[in-house]
Design an enzyme around this catalytic site. Sequence first.
Site, PDB file in Angstrom:
ATOM      1  N   GLN A 168       0.852  -1.186   0.000  1.00 37.78           N
ATOM      2  CA  GLN A 168       0.000   0.000   0.000  1.00 37.78           C
ATOM      3  C   GLN A 168       0.891   1.240   0.000  1.00 37.78           C
ATOM      4  O   GLN A 168       0.396   2.358  -0.075  1.00 37.78           O
ATOM      5  CB  GLN A 168      -0.893   0.033   1.242  1.00 37.78           C
ATOM      6  CG  GLN A 168      -1.804  -1.176   1.381  1.00 37.78           C
ATOM      7  CD  GLN A 168      -2.459  -1.204   2.745  1.00 37.78           C
ATOM      8  OE1 GLN A 168      -3.525  -0.616   2.950  1.00 37.78           O
ATOM      9  NE2 GLN A 168      -1.826  -1.872   3.691  1.00 37.78           N
TER      10      GLN A 168
ATOM     11  N   VAL B  54       3.698   4.055  -1.088  1.00 39.43           N
ATOM     12  CA  VAL B  54       3.937   4.785  -2.344  1.00 39.43           C
ATOM     13  C   VAL B  54       5.427   5.113  -2.489  1.00 39.43           C
ATOM     14  O   VAL B  54       5.825   5.819  -3.419  1.00 39.43           O
ATOM     15  CB  VAL B  54       3.061   6.075  -2.394  1.00 39.43           C
ATOM     16  CG1 VAL B  54       1.584   5.687  -2.503  1.00 39.43           C
ATOM     17  CG2 VAL B  54       3.272   6.975  -1.177  1.00 39.43           C
TER      18      VAL B  54
ATOM     19  N   HIS C 263      -1.679   1.421  -4.197  1.00 40.48           N
ATOM     20  CA  HIS C 263      -2.017   2.849  -4.066  1.00 40.48           C
ATOM     21  C   HIS C 263      -1.068   3.725  -4.869  1.00 40.48           C
ATOM     22  O   HIS C 263      -0.894   4.900  -4.546  1.00 40.48           O
ATOM     23  CB  HIS C 263      -2.022   3.245  -2.575  1.00 40.48           C
ATOM     24  CG  HIS C 263      -3.133   2.572  -1.828  1.00 40.48           C
ATOM     25  ND1 HIS C 263      -3.120   2.381  -0.479  1.00 40.48           N
ATOM     26  CD2 HIS C 263      -4.286   2.026  -2.278  1.00 40.48           C
ATOM     27  CE1 HIS C 263      -4.245   1.750  -0.114  1.00 40.48           C
ATOM     28  NE2 HIS C 263      -4.959   1.516  -1.183  1.00 40.48           N
TER      29      HIS C 263
ATOM     30  N   CYS D  76      -4.696  14.310 -19.229  1.00 39.62           N
ATOM     31  CA  CYS D  76      -4.580  13.275 -20.278  1.00 39.62           C
ATOM     32  C   CYS D  76      -3.815  12.044 -19.799  1.00 39.62           C
ATOM     33  O   CYS D  76      -3.583  11.113 -20.565  1.00 39.62           O
ATOM     34  CB  CYS D  76      -3.902  13.881 -21.518  1.00 39.62           C
ATOM     35  SG  CYS D  76      -2.142  14.177 -21.310  1.00 39.62           S
TER      36      CYS D  76
ATOM     37  N   CYS E 110       1.738  19.641 -17.985  1.00 37.74           N
ATOM     38  CA  CYS E 110       1.875  18.514 -18.912  1.00 37.74           C
ATOM     39  C   CYS E 110       2.500  19.001 -20.228  1.00 37.74           C
ATOM     40  O   CYS E 110       2.108  20.045 -20.766  1.00 37.74           O
ATOM     41  CB  CYS E 110       0.492  17.916 -19.182  1.00 37.74           C
ATOM     42  SG  CYS E 110       0.448  16.760 -20.554  1.00 37.74           S
TER      43      CYS E 110
ATOM     44  N   GLY F  96       2.900  -4.290   9.065  1.00 37.69           N
ATOM     45  CA  GLY F  96       2.886  -2.829   9.187  1.00 37.69           C
ATOM     46  C   GLY F  96       1.713  -2.148   8.539  1.00 37.69           C
ATOM     47  O   GLY F  96       1.857  -1.065   7.962  1.00 37.69           O
TER      48      GLY F  96
HETATM   49  C1  BV8 Z   1     -12.159   3.615  -3.149  1.00 39.47           C
HETATM   50  C2  BV8 Z   1      -1.977   6.892  -1.314  1.00 39.47           C
HETATM   51  C3  BV8 Z   1     -14.054   3.629  -4.586  1.00 39.47           C
HETATM   52  C4  BV8 Z   1      -2.069   8.365  -1.084  1.00 39.47           C
HETATM   53  C5  BV8 Z   1      -3.709   5.960   0.160  1.00 39.47           C
HETATM   54  C6  BV8 Z   1     -16.212   4.047   5.008  1.00 39.47           C
HETATM   55  C7  BV8 Z   1     -15.969   2.721   5.351  1.00 39.47           C
HETATM   56  C8  BV8 Z   1     -15.091   1.943   4.605  1.00 39.47           C
HETATM   57  C9  BV8 Z   1     -14.435   2.469   3.492  1.00 39.47           C
HETATM   58  C10 BV8 Z   1     -14.670   3.775   3.171  1.00 39.47           C
HETATM   59  C11 BV8 Z   1     -15.541   4.565   3.905  1.00 39.47           C
HETATM   60  N1  BV8 Z   1     -15.556   5.784   3.354  1.00 39.47           N
HETATM   61  C12 BV8 Z   1     -14.726   5.806   2.280  1.00 39.47           C
HETATM   62  C13 BV8 Z   1     -14.204   4.584   2.154  1.00 39.47           C
HETATM   63  C14 BV8 Z   1     -13.290   4.131   1.104  1.00 39.47           C
HETATM   64  C15 BV8 Z   1     -11.872   4.586   1.444  1.00 39.47           C
HETATM   65  C16 BV8 Z   1     -11.443   4.049   2.793  1.00 39.47           C
HETATM   66  O1  BV8 Z   1     -11.121   2.894   2.932  1.00 39.47           O
HETATM   67  N2  BV8 Z   1     -11.435   4.942   3.801  1.00 39.47           N
HETATM   68  C17 BV8 Z   1     -11.044   4.508   5.123  1.00 39.47           C
HETATM   69  C18 BV8 Z   1     -10.078   5.523   5.719  1.00 39.47           C
HETATM   70  C19 BV8 Z   1     -12.300   4.355   5.969  1.00 39.47           C
HETATM   71  N3  BV8 Z   1     -11.061   3.999   0.412  1.00 39.47           N
HETATM   72  C20 BV8 Z   1     -10.883   4.656  -0.743  1.00 39.47           C
HETATM   73  O2  BV8 Z   1     -11.290   5.785  -0.968  1.00 39.47           O
HETATM   74  C21 BV8 Z   1     -10.150   3.892  -1.832  1.00 39.47           C
HETATM   75  N4  BV8 Z   1     -10.900   4.003  -3.061  1.00 39.47           N
HETATM   76  O3  BV8 Z   1     -12.752   3.081  -2.261  1.00 39.47           O
HETATM   77  O4  BV8 Z   1     -12.687   3.930  -4.376  1.00 39.47           O
HETATM   78  C22 BV8 Z   1     -14.264   3.735  -6.041  1.00 39.47           C
HETATM   79  C23 BV8 Z   1     -14.524   2.565  -6.771  1.00 39.47           C
HETATM   80  C24 BV8 Z   1     -14.754   2.677  -8.123  1.00 39.47           C
HETATM   81  C25 BV8 Z   1     -14.699   3.931  -8.762  1.00 39.47           C
HETATM   82  C26 BV8 Z   1     -14.405   5.078  -8.018  1.00 39.47           C
HETATM   83  C27 BV8 Z   1     -14.190   4.984  -6.655  1.00 39.47           C
HETATM   84  C28 BV8 Z   1      -8.769   4.466  -2.081  1.00 39.47           C
HETATM   85  C29 BV8 Z   1      -7.933   4.322  -0.847  1.00 39.47           C
HETATM   86  C30 BV8 Z   1      -6.469   4.680  -1.178  1.00 39.47           C
HETATM   87  C31 BV8 Z   1      -6.088   5.979  -0.493  1.00 39.47           C
HETATM   88  N5  BV8 Z   1      -4.656   6.242  -0.711  1.00 39.47           N
HETATM   89  N6  BV8 Z   1      -2.399   6.178  -0.108  1.00 39.47           N
HETATM   90  C32 BV8 Z   1      -1.055   8.857  -0.083  1.00 39.47           C
HETATM   91  O5  BV8 Z   1      -0.220   8.068   0.396  1.00 39.47           O
HETATM   92  O6  BV8 Z   1      -1.085  10.076   0.189  1.00 39.47           O
HETATM   93  S1  BV8 Z   1      -4.123   5.243   1.622  1.00 39.47           S
HETATM   94  C33 BV8 Z   1      -2.821   5.491   2.706  1.00 39.47           C
HETATM   95  O7  BV8 Z   1      -3.361   5.293   3.986  1.00 39.47           O
HETATM   96  C34 BV8 Z   1      -1.723   4.468   2.609  1.00 39.47           C
HETATM   97  O8  BV8 Z   1      -1.460   4.073   1.299  1.00 39.47           O
HETATM   98  C35 BV8 Z   1      -2.231   3.332   3.414  1.00 39.47           C
HETATM   99  O9  BV8 Z   1      -2.927   2.406   2.648  1.00 39.47           O
HETATM  100  C36 BV8 Z   1      -3.228   3.988   4.318  1.00 39.47           C
HETATM  101  C37 BV8 Z   1      -2.725   3.928   5.714  1.00 39.47           C
HETATM  102  O10 BV8 Z   1      -2.716   2.605   6.003  1.00 39.47           O
HETATM  103  P1  BV8 Z   1      -1.386   1.881   6.527  1.00 39.47           P
HETATM  104  O11 BV8 Z   1      -0.427   1.652   5.415  1.00 39.47           O
HETATM  105  O12 BV8 Z   1      -1.892   0.725   7.275  1.00 39.47           O
HETATM  106  O13 BV8 Z   1      -0.681   2.913   7.456  1.00 39.47           O
HETATM  107  P2  BV8 Z   1      -1.189   3.392   8.862  1.00 39.47           P
HETATM  108  O14 BV8 Z   1      -0.440   4.612   9.172  1.00 39.47           O
HETATM  109  O15 BV8 Z   1      -2.678   3.390   8.883  1.00 39.47           O
HETATM  110  O16 BV8 Z   1      -0.746   2.190   9.842  1.00 39.47           O
HETATM  111  C38 BV8 Z   1       0.611   1.907  10.029  1.00 39.47           C
HETATM  112  C39 BV8 Z   1       0.618   0.572  10.760  1.00 39.47           C
HETATM  113  O17 BV8 Z   1       1.986   0.202  10.932  1.00 39.47           O
HETATM  114  C40 BV8 Z   1       0.016   0.639  12.151  1.00 39.47           C
HETATM  115  O18 BV8 Z   1      -0.801  -0.508  12.353  1.00 39.47           O
HETATM  116  C41 BV8 Z   1       1.237   0.603  13.082  1.00 39.47           C
HETATM  117  O19 BV8 Z   1       0.956  -0.086  14.285  1.00 39.47           O
HETATM  118  C42 BV8 Z   1       2.216  -0.185  12.276  1.00 39.47           C
HETATM  119  N7  BV8 Z   1       3.626   0.106  12.533  1.00 39.47           N
HETATM  120  C43 BV8 Z   1       4.179   1.270  12.950  1.00 39.47           C
HETATM  121  N8  BV8 Z   1       5.523   1.118  13.023  1.00 39.47           N
HETATM  122  C44 BV8 Z   1       5.801  -0.161  12.637  1.00 39.47           C
HETATM  123  C45 BV8 Z   1       4.591  -0.806  12.322  1.00 39.47           C
HETATM  124  N9  BV8 Z   1       4.527  -2.084  11.900  1.00 39.47           N
HETATM  125  C46 BV8 Z   1       5.698  -2.750  11.782  1.00 39.47           C
HETATM  126  N10 BV8 Z   1       6.901  -2.198  12.051  1.00 39.47           N
HETATM  127  C47 BV8 Z   1       6.981  -0.916  12.485  1.00 39.47           C
HETATM  128  N11 BV8 Z   1       8.188  -0.368  12.769  1.00 39.47           N
HETATM  129 ZN    ZN Z   2      -1.817  16.174 -20.403  1.00 36.36          ZN
END
Ligand code: BV8
Ligand code: ZN
Length: 255
Positions: A100, A102, A118, A129, A153, A193
């Site tokens: 997940q 980037v 992602h 485009c 672009c 993670g």
């Molecule tokens: C979509 C790129 C539809 C950008 C990212 C309500 C309920 C359910 C879902 C939804 C809802 N409302 C909206 C939604 C959908 C939404 C969603 O899921 N929202 C959530 C927040 C509720 N999802 C979307 O919008 C997705 N698209 O649904 O589209 C659609 C379909 C067809 C046509 C049109 C539309 C798109 C989601 C993608 C968003 N982009 N990233 C950027 O980076 O800026 S998400 C971004 O946040 C990251 O990529 C990552 O995926 C996410 C965070 O998650 P994690 O990677 O888990 O990171 P986090 O910080 O949360 O956790 C870190 C973990 O590591 C912790 O557990 C911690 O304990 C642990 N950790 C810490 N240190 C360590 C460790 N582990 C090991 N070792 C360590 N040292």
């Molecule tokens: Zn363009």
Amino acid sequence: MDLADAATVLARARRLVVFTGAGMSAESGVPTFRDALTGLWERCDPQALATPEAFHADPALVWGWYEWRRGAARRAEPNAGHRAVATMAARVPETVVITQNVDDLHERAGSAAPVHLHGSLFAPRCSACAQPAPLPDAGEEPGEGRRLAPPRCGRCEAPVRPGVVWFGEALPEQAFEAAVEAAYRCDVLLTVGTSGLVYPAAEIPQVAARRGGTVIQVNPEETPLDAVCAVNLRGSAARVLPALVRAAWGDAAPT
Ligand code: BV8
Ligand code: ZN
């Protein structure tokens, strides 16, 4: 079940999926999604900033944030956890890395062609485009908390956008299909993670569990994925993954 049990499962794996989130890069100093909010952006909610609407409303604010994050990722080094994941792929015949994140740390640690659900900070494209855009020169990234107007672009003059998937945007179809297929087929899925909160990516470990795959989790905290994992290793990626490789294959695990 503990590390020894996880190592036994891993050593027997024939089709392995490694599914990673921001915690995988935490020990490389790459801010996780939620803590990349400092300076100008600290008042912002990441889920509000990582959207097409935010980019449309204020391209310089959003482009500046991503360029600052790209600079941070570029200056970071893969950690021992990334290298352990690359070692696993050399031991398990069919291994797919699905991330997940980037950043490009899996690639730089030697994992071939990880599936980026992602997108990537290193694949900017035209917001109109979709023509791929050249990466701005290293060192041109803004200081922390700076606005930066996106480049235009070369073909249609529209603003260039980051090559990431924003909230409300569909995941790249090919990447998501490849990820579901790999989760469907695997006998072991190692989730590292990730908080398991963002959908549909969070479905991937659940698909593997539903299909009878053994799910192993590495995370210092509890997550919703605790419910589907057979082995839960409470610890950090850079410490647990090398220990897991050593226990599974006796390798001089990456340091
Ligand atoms: C979509 C790129 C539809 C950008 C990212 C309500 C309920 C359910 C879902 C939804 C809802 N409302 C909206 C939604 C959908 C939404 C969603 O899921 N929202 C959530 C927040 C509720 N999802 C979307 O919008 C997705 N698209 O649904 O589209 C659609 C379909 C067809 C046509 C049109 C539309 C798109 C989601 C993608 C968003 N982009 N990233 C950027 O980076 O800026 S998400 C971004 O946040 C990251 O990529 C990552 O995926 C996410 C965070 O998650 P994690 O990677 O888990 O990171 P986090 O910080 O949360 O956790 C870190 C973990 O590591 C912790 O557990 C911690 O304990 C642990 N950790 C810490 N240190 C360590 C460790 N582990 C090991 N070792 C360590 N040292
Ligand atoms: Zn363009």
